[in-house]
Design a protein around this motif. Structure first.
Motif: not given
Length: 226
Positions: A115-133
């Motif tokens: 999407r075109d987010f230029a000039g906008k304030k954007v919040a991204c939800v980083l919803s977890g850290g369940n990842i195998d090494v």
């Protein structure tokens, strides 16, 4: 997005705070059921799913969650597994955050320009850290290749004394570091007296990689990049 629980809850809450805030759901391309359901305004299931984002690998969204999503969500987009992998690596490098593939999909959409987010304030939800090494290791390896920090290629050369030494000397002159080396003299399409070597080198970027390949070509080597 996945089945829609997190998205519907966040969207419902955000819209009560400020209805002008846009809420955009993000889903992996390999599991598009919830995106298709949103755009068609009808619950549509997928026959199969295939994505590294196992946390959102959902064949069919929930009925109740879709009701809230259709009410409160403004748009939905998809991102590729490559987009997600690149985002995981960027988060590791720049912010020292370990984020699982599903959690990284929101930022992946932003970085991929969905999407075109230029000039906008954007919040991204980083919803977890369940990842195998071990999976992180795969992400890092692929990222290094994609960003041309590592170069993988094969070279046809004579199967004769001194051939490997000459090749290694040329690579060293170009300031590239060999980190993996496999010598193959039994490949079926090789002529007698020929060998092919498979190499991975550390390089400093696209220009450095191109200089190395061009130099090997001028020195008479047939180079095959993957």
């Amino acid at each position: 997005a996945g089945g829609g629980g997190l998205l519907s809850g966040v969207a419902a809450c955000v819209k009560q705070i400020n209805p002008r805030i846009e809420v955009i759901g993000v889903q992996a391309e390999g599991a598009p059921a919830i995106v298709n359901s949103f755009h068609q305004d009808s619950i549509l299931a997928s026959d199969a799913v295939h994505t590294i984002a196992d946390g959102i690998a959902v064949k069919c969204p929930g009925t109740k969650t879709m009701e809230h999503i259709n009410t409160f969500v403004d748009d939905m987009v998809t991102v590729s597994d490559d987009d997600i992998a690149a985002t995981i690596l960027m988060l590791l490098e720049r912010t020292k955050q370990v984020v699982e593939p599903a959690g990284a999909s929101s930022l992946a959409a932003l970085l991929a320009g969905k999407r075109d987010f230029a000039g906008k304030k954007v919040a991204c939800v980083l919803s977890g850290g369940n990842i195998d090494v071990s999976f992180i290791h795969k992400i890092v390896e692929k990222g290094l290749i994609t960003r041309c920090r590592q170069l993988k290629f094969s070279v046809l050369m004579p199967d004769a004394p001194g051939a490997l030494e000459r090749f290694s000397h040329i690579v060293a002159q170009q300031n590239a570091n060999i980190i993996l080396f496999q010598h193959d003299r039994v490949q079926t399409d090789l002529e007698i007296g020929e060998a092919i070597i498979h190499v991975v080198c550390e390089v400093g970027g696209v220009d450095h990689a191109k200089r190395l390949i061009d130099t090997l070509g001028r020195e008479g080597y047939r180079v095959f990049t993957s």
